[in-house]
Design an enzyme around this catalytic site. Structure first.
Site, PDB file in Angstrom:
ATOM      1  N   ASN A 166      32.950 -96.186 -25.498  1.00 55.66           N
ATOM      2  CA  ASN A 166      33.915 -95.094 -25.668  1.00 55.66           C
ATOM      3  C   ASN A 166      35.324 -95.574 -25.990  1.00 55.66           C
ATOM      4  O   ASN A 166      36.271 -94.781 -25.981  1.00 55.66           O
ATOM      5  CB  ASN A 166      33.934 -94.197 -24.419  1.00 55.66           C
ATOM      6  CG  ASN A 166      34.327 -94.967 -23.164  1.00 55.66           C
ATOM      7  OD1 ASN A 166      34.538 -96.174 -23.200  1.00 55.66           O
ATOM      8  ND2 ASN A 166      34.419 -94.262 -22.048  1.00 55.66           N
ATOM      9  N   PHE A 168      38.430 -96.778 -28.338  1.00 49.41           N
ATOM     10  CA  PHE A 168      38.812 -96.322 -29.675  1.00 49.41           C
ATOM     11  C   PHE A 168      40.273 -96.624 -29.971  1.00 49.41           C
ATOM     12  O   PHE A 168      41.077 -96.886 -29.067  1.00 49.41           O
ATOM     13  CB  PHE A 168      38.582 -94.807 -29.817  1.00 49.41           C
ATOM     14  CG  PHE A 168      39.414 -93.952 -28.904  1.00 49.41           C
ATOM     15  CD1 PHE A 168      40.764 -93.712 -29.156  1.00 49.41           C
ATOM     16  CD2 PHE A 168      38.858 -93.363 -27.767  1.00 49.41           C
ATOM     17  CE1 PHE A 168      41.544 -92.927 -28.316  1.00 49.41           C
ATOM     18  CE2 PHE A 168      39.632 -92.565 -26.916  1.00 49.41           C
ATOM     19  CZ  PHE A 168      40.974 -92.349 -27.191  1.00 49.41           C
ATOM     20  N   HIS A 184      42.281 -96.705 -26.476  1.00 54.44           N
ATOM     21  CA  HIS A 184      41.511 -96.750 -25.230  1.00 54.44           C
ATOM     22  C   HIS A 184      40.725 -98.059 -25.214  1.00 54.44           C
ATOM     23  O   HIS A 184      39.849 -98.281 -26.062  1.00 54.44           O
ATOM     24  CB  HIS A 184      40.543 -95.556 -25.162  1.00 54.44           C
ATOM     25  CG  HIS A 184      39.657 -95.562 -23.949  1.00 54.44           C
ATOM     26  ND1 HIS A 184      38.427 -94.950 -23.922  1.00 54.44           N
ATOM     27  CD2 HIS A 184      39.825 -96.102 -22.712  1.00 54.44           C
ATOM     28  CE1 HIS A 184      37.879 -95.102 -22.739  1.00 54.44           C
ATOM     29  NE2 HIS A 184      38.707 -95.809 -21.984  1.00 54.44           N
ATOM     30  N   HIS A 280      43.029 -96.823 -15.765  1.00 55.13           N
ATOM     31  CA  HIS A 280      42.240 -95.828 -15.041  1.00 55.13           C
ATOM     32  C   HIS A 280      40.987 -96.395 -14.370  1.00 55.13           C
ATOM     33  O   HIS A 280      40.112 -95.661 -13.975  1.00 55.13           O
ATOM     34  CB  HIS A 280      41.894 -94.603 -15.921  1.00 55.13           C
ATOM     35  CG  HIS A 280      41.230 -94.900 -17.226  1.00 55.13           C
ATOM     36  ND1 HIS A 280      41.620 -94.282 -18.402  1.00 55.13           N
ATOM     37  CD2 HIS A 280      40.198 -95.681 -17.552  1.00 55.13           C
ATOM     38  CE1 HIS A 280      40.865 -94.686 -19.398  1.00 55.13           C
ATOM     39  NE2 HIS A 280      39.984 -95.534 -18.904  1.00 55.13           N
ATOM     40  N   GLY A 313      40.467 -86.889 -25.030  1.00 55.80           N
ATOM     41  CA  GLY A 313      39.258 -86.071 -25.145  1.00 55.80           C
ATOM     42  C   GLY A 313      38.168 -86.916 -25.783  1.00 55.80           C
ATOM     43  O   GLY A 313      37.825 -87.985 -25.291  1.00 55.80           O
ATOM     44  N   MET A 315      36.524 -88.084 -29.936  1.00 54.87           N
ATOM     45  CA  MET A 315      36.945 -88.121 -31.332  1.00 54.87           C
ATOM     46  C   MET A 315      36.638 -86.786 -32.028  1.00 54.87           C
ATOM     47  O   MET A 315      35.562 -86.226 -31.885  1.00 54.87           O
ATOM     48  CB  MET A 315      36.269 -89.279 -32.074  1.00 54.87           C
ATOM     49  CG  MET A 315      34.773 -89.247 -32.133  1.00 54.87           C
ATOM     50  SD  MET A 315      34.161 -90.660 -33.095  1.00 54.87           S
ATOM     51  CE  MET A 315      32.397 -90.326 -33.063  1.00 54.87           C
ATOM     52  N   SER A 319      43.451 -84.589 -27.238  1.00 53.78           N
ATOM     53  CA  SER A 319      43.849 -85.451 -26.134  1.00 53.78           C
ATOM     54  C   SER A 319      45.194 -84.962 -25.619  1.00 53.78           C
ATOM     55  O   SER A 319      45.870 -84.177 -26.286  1.00 53.78           O
ATOM     56  CB  SER A 319      43.954 -86.905 -26.596  1.00 53.78           C
ATOM     57  OG  SER A 319      42.699 -87.399 -27.021  1.00 53.78           O
ATOM     58  N   HIS A 336      40.542 -88.948 -16.115  1.00 54.74           N
ATOM     59  CA  HIS A 336      40.949 -89.956 -17.105  1.00 54.74           C
ATOM     60  C   HIS A 336      40.487 -89.580 -18.505  1.00 54.74           C
ATOM     61  O   HIS A 336      40.749 -90.317 -19.454  1.00 54.74           O
ATOM     62  CB  HIS A 336      40.392 -91.324 -16.729  1.00 54.74           C
ATOM     63  CG  HIS A 336      38.954 -91.560 -17.099  1.00 54.74           C
ATOM     64  ND1 HIS A 336      37.953 -90.651 -16.826  1.00 54.74           N
ATOM     65  CD2 HIS A 336      38.357 -92.603 -17.733  1.00 54.74           C
ATOM     66  CE1 HIS A 336      36.795 -91.137 -17.266  1.00 54.74           C
ATOM     67  NE2 HIS A 336      37.016 -92.316 -17.810  1.00 54.74           N
ATOM     68  N   GLY A 337      39.790 -88.457 -18.646  1.00 52.51           N
ATOM     69  CA  GLY A 337      39.290 -88.051 -19.952  1.00 52.51           C
ATOM     70  C   GLY A 337      38.503 -86.763 -19.833  1.00 52.51           C
ATOM     71  O   GLY A 337      38.671 -86.002 -18.870  1.00 52.51           O
TER      72      GLY A 337
END
Length: 411
Positions: A166, A168, A184, A280, A313, A315, A319, A336-337
């Site tokens: 995850n 990016f 991230h 995080h 969030g 892709m 976010s 954290h997401g």
């Protein structure tokens, strides 16, 4: 937020930032129930609205412990987190610029793919790292854990690399139309090696002590004043510093790429501002309710009153940059997401590569990914709705900026 407490089977309550237990997968609830049995827990355990099952402790879990540290409650990617910067360039000023490498966004995403190693790739030569240089100068902290020393040498080849899953790099547009950058990433293989090594040590010690924490919980602990606990804290801090520098180095590379392409094809004077870099996956000693405790945030970000943080969030989704409210019930933490709805395998079975690529294309999102066969693992459909997550934690954070994906690099 609701409180879940079964008096006969739980030592401590759970505070869960969702509507009810039906919003939490059963495997995640089972892991959370294990947390509520820990004898050294302080007050309660927390689940953020993006929570889902993890290794030992749920992702999106927050606990405070008295005098002990739990490697699996920090996680394998120690120091994983977010970096962010804003620009003074409006997307409409560059959206339709054409280069010899496609649109300006396509050219910049392509340049990132060529110059920032992704997935399992590393640099071909050792790169500068002030974090690792300092570790070599302080080798007395680390030399007793010989099995991990190779990670310091390997780190010189991993610093400034994205990784996979995850992780990016995204170019984004804020609500006022300005271009921003979000990254991230974490400590690469460094943090995983540290977590696995000390989890194994903790298991051995817990079995020797006839610990009340069952081994099948995968929550083996180390007293922070023990030799092993002190060593874990040294290595955890090093992993966190490495992860922060890793994001910092990638952000510098991305900034240089933006300066190169925007400077070449437009008369615009590019400037960057409001940089953020936050973890995080970590543990820190903090005061809560008048007591010094070790707060473990696994897939959760610190949200002290007035503190800025980044909540991505998925892709093609949105976010957020947020400001913390310092809510003591969450130990001053937030999600954290967005959190996964589907496992990686489940997402691959539910959505096709073509569906995901078409969805991104329909939104005008430029995708940079060398191996597209597994792109469904990270589609926005595989994640919870970020707006629902944000709505569930209104008492934890205040949104400052909402950002939409424009271009994305994935491992």
């Amino acid at each position: 937020m609701f409180v879940w407490y079964e008096k006969d089977s739980m030592k401590f309550p759970l505070k869960i930032w969702l509507q009810d237990a039906g919003d939490v997968e059963s495997s995640c609830l089972e892991q959370a129930k294990h947390l509520a049995q820990l004898p050294f827990l302080h007050k309660w355990a927390c689940l953020m609205p993006d929570t889902h099952a993890g290794k030992g402790m749920p992702i999106g879990g927050v606990i405070a412990t008295d005098g002990v540290i739990i490697p699996n409650a920090v996680g394998v990617d120690i120091g994983c987190g977010m970096a962010y910067t804003e620009t003074n360039i409006r997307l409409e000023e560059i959206r339709n610029v054409v280069t010899g490498n496609g649109s300006l966004i396509q050219a910049m995403i392509g340049d990132m793919m060529r110059n920032i190693p992704v997935g399992f790739e590393h640099h071909k030569m050792a790169m500068p790292s002030y974090t690792l240089d300092q570790a070599l100068e302080e080798m007395d902290k680390y030399e007793r854990d010989g099995e991990l020393l190779g990670q310091i040498d390997a780190g010189y080849f991993q610093i400034g690399t994205l990784g996979g899953g995850n992780h990016f790099i995204e170019l984004q547009e804020d609500e006022e139309g300005y271009l921003s950058v979000m990254i991230h990433s974490g400590s690469r293989h460094f943090g995983k090696s540290v977590c696995d090594y000390f989890h194994y040590k903790a298991r051995e010690l817990n079995q020797r002590w006839y610990s009340a924490v069952p081994d099948e919980y995968r929550l083996a602990f180390l007293p922070v004043e023990s030799e092993e606990g002190k060593q874990y804290l040294h290595w955890m801090k090093l992993s966190m510093d490495f992860a922060r520098e890793n994001r910092e180095k990638m952000m510098l590379a991305v900034k240089a790429i933006l300066e190169k392409w925007i400077g070449k094809y437009t008369p615009l004077n590019l400037e960057f501002s409001h940089d953020l870099n936050c973890h995080h996956n970590y543990a820190s000693e903090e005061e809560h309710d008048g007591k010094m405790v070790w707060v473990h945030r696994k897939g959760a970000v610190r949200a002290e009153n007035g503190e800025l943080a980044v909540i991505p969030g998925a892709m093609g989704s949105y976010s957020y940059v947020v400001m913390g409210k310092g809510n003591p019930e969450s130990f001053c933490s937030s999600s954290h997401g967005a959190g996964r709805r589907y496992s990686r395998k489940g997402a691959m079975e539910a959505f096709t590569c073509e569906q995901v690529i078409r969805d991104l294309a329909d939104q005008g999102v430029v995708l940079g990914k060398k191996k597209k066969a597994d792109v469904a693992e990270e589609s926005r459909f595989a994640y919870k709705d970020i707006e629902s997550v944000m709505d569930a934690q209104k008492d934890l954070v205040t949104p400052v900026k909402r950002l939409k994906t424009v271009g994305v690099v994935k491992g």
